[in-house]
Design an enzyme around this catalytic site. Sequence first.
Site, PDB file in Angstrom:
ATOM      1  CB  ILE A  13      -3.819  -4.348  11.882  1.00  0.00           C
ATOM      2  CG1 ILE A  13      -3.846  -3.997  10.399  1.00  0.00           C
ATOM      3  CG2 ILE A  13      -4.077  -5.853  12.072  1.00  0.00           C
ATOM      4  CD1 ILE A  13      -2.761  -4.691   9.587  1.00  0.00           C
ATOM      5  NE  ARG A  58       0.103  -2.158  -0.324  1.00  0.00           N
ATOM      6  CZ  ARG A  58      -0.619  -2.411  -1.414  1.00  0.00           C
ATOM      7  NH1 ARG A  58      -0.332  -1.805  -2.553  1.00  0.00           N
ATOM      8  NH2 ARG A  58      -1.616  -3.267  -1.370  1.00  0.00           N
ATOM      9  CG  ASN A  96       1.453  -6.800   4.390  1.00  0.00           C
ATOM     10  OD1 ASN A  96       1.797  -7.943   4.161  1.00  0.00           O
ATOM     11  ND2 ASN A  96       0.194  -6.429   4.389  1.00  0.00           N
ATOM     12  CG  ASP A 127      -3.573 -13.865   0.896  1.00  0.00           C
ATOM     13  OD1 ASP A 127      -3.937 -12.694   0.702  1.00  0.00           O
ATOM     14  OD2 ASP A 127      -2.408 -14.171   1.201  1.00  0.00           O
ATOM     15  CG  HIS A 156       0.145 -11.903   2.831  1.00  0.00           C
ATOM     16  ND1 HIS A 156      -1.168 -12.293   2.703  1.00  0.00           N
ATOM     17  CD2 HIS A 156       0.140 -10.844   3.678  1.00  0.00           C
ATOM     18  CE1 HIS A 156      -1.934 -11.512   3.443  1.00  0.00           C
ATOM     19  NE2 HIS A 156      -1.168 -10.619   4.042  1.00  0.00           N
TER      20      HIS A 156
END
Length: 301
Positions: A13, A58, A96, A127, A156
Amino acid sequence: MGKIALIGAAGQIGTPLSLLCKAVNTKAKVSGYLPDNGGLKKALAGADIVVVTAGIARKPGMTRDDLFKTNASIIRDIFSEVASTCPNAISCVVTNPVNSTVPVAAETLKKAGVFEPRRLFGVTTLDVVRASTFAAHALGGNIEPKQLRVPVIGGHSGATILPLYSQAQPVVQLSDEQLAPVINRVQFGGDEIVKSKQGAGSATTCMAYAGFRFVKALMSAQSGQSVTEEAYVYLPGIPGGRELAAELGVDYFAVKVQIGQKGATKVLPIGDLSGNEKKLLEAALCELKTNIATGVSFMSV
């Protein structure tokens, strides 16, 4: 010109987010630091905005609880340094699971005696982007996603994400049956990406774009413009938030927030919900309470 400290800039990211923040051919100066020789302290020194993307992504089969076990300690260590090096900076948590990592950041700052709720945000802009995009697709291309504004509240992750299509502007002409798959995709769109990448990553590029949008909003606010954005915040510490926290039974919640030069200035009401949205809110709060407790309890050990 202010300083942005992007922690985790070499990650999946952080790399595209760094490029977006630099905007290529601008006069902004870029400096990079590695963990050795006090790199984190050097990166944070003098920062006006801190953006944290550091942590693992993840993978298929990995629950957000699994993710938390690794990322919680990373967030704790980063915010311990934020507390001592740039306690007055506005901090944005991208790492996250945001529902739990933001409470870890807050508790770390509390222990250091420098927690200012107005300056801590969990970034939930992705979102909002998904809510408008997927609804526009369902409408058959009759509207551009950028023309559609859909408030998104809650948390989130998964069922904690609640897009309020009853409050969309302009009005979304879709039945509850048509909206159900759209809402599900907004909530679980990240799972689609994790599966499609087959273990090679998660929602990274789109998260970088969302993070950039939020950073741009903060910079606009710091320049004196009026800004309202959704974000995951500590409600009791922001004007208008204490009443909402008491009503919902949670201290952390994603909601529309007015942002000024020094951070959040006001939490806005969530407004009237449809019958279906009220049911979804109950489910969101149930899961969100567990997520928040996970973050707080990690810091109580």
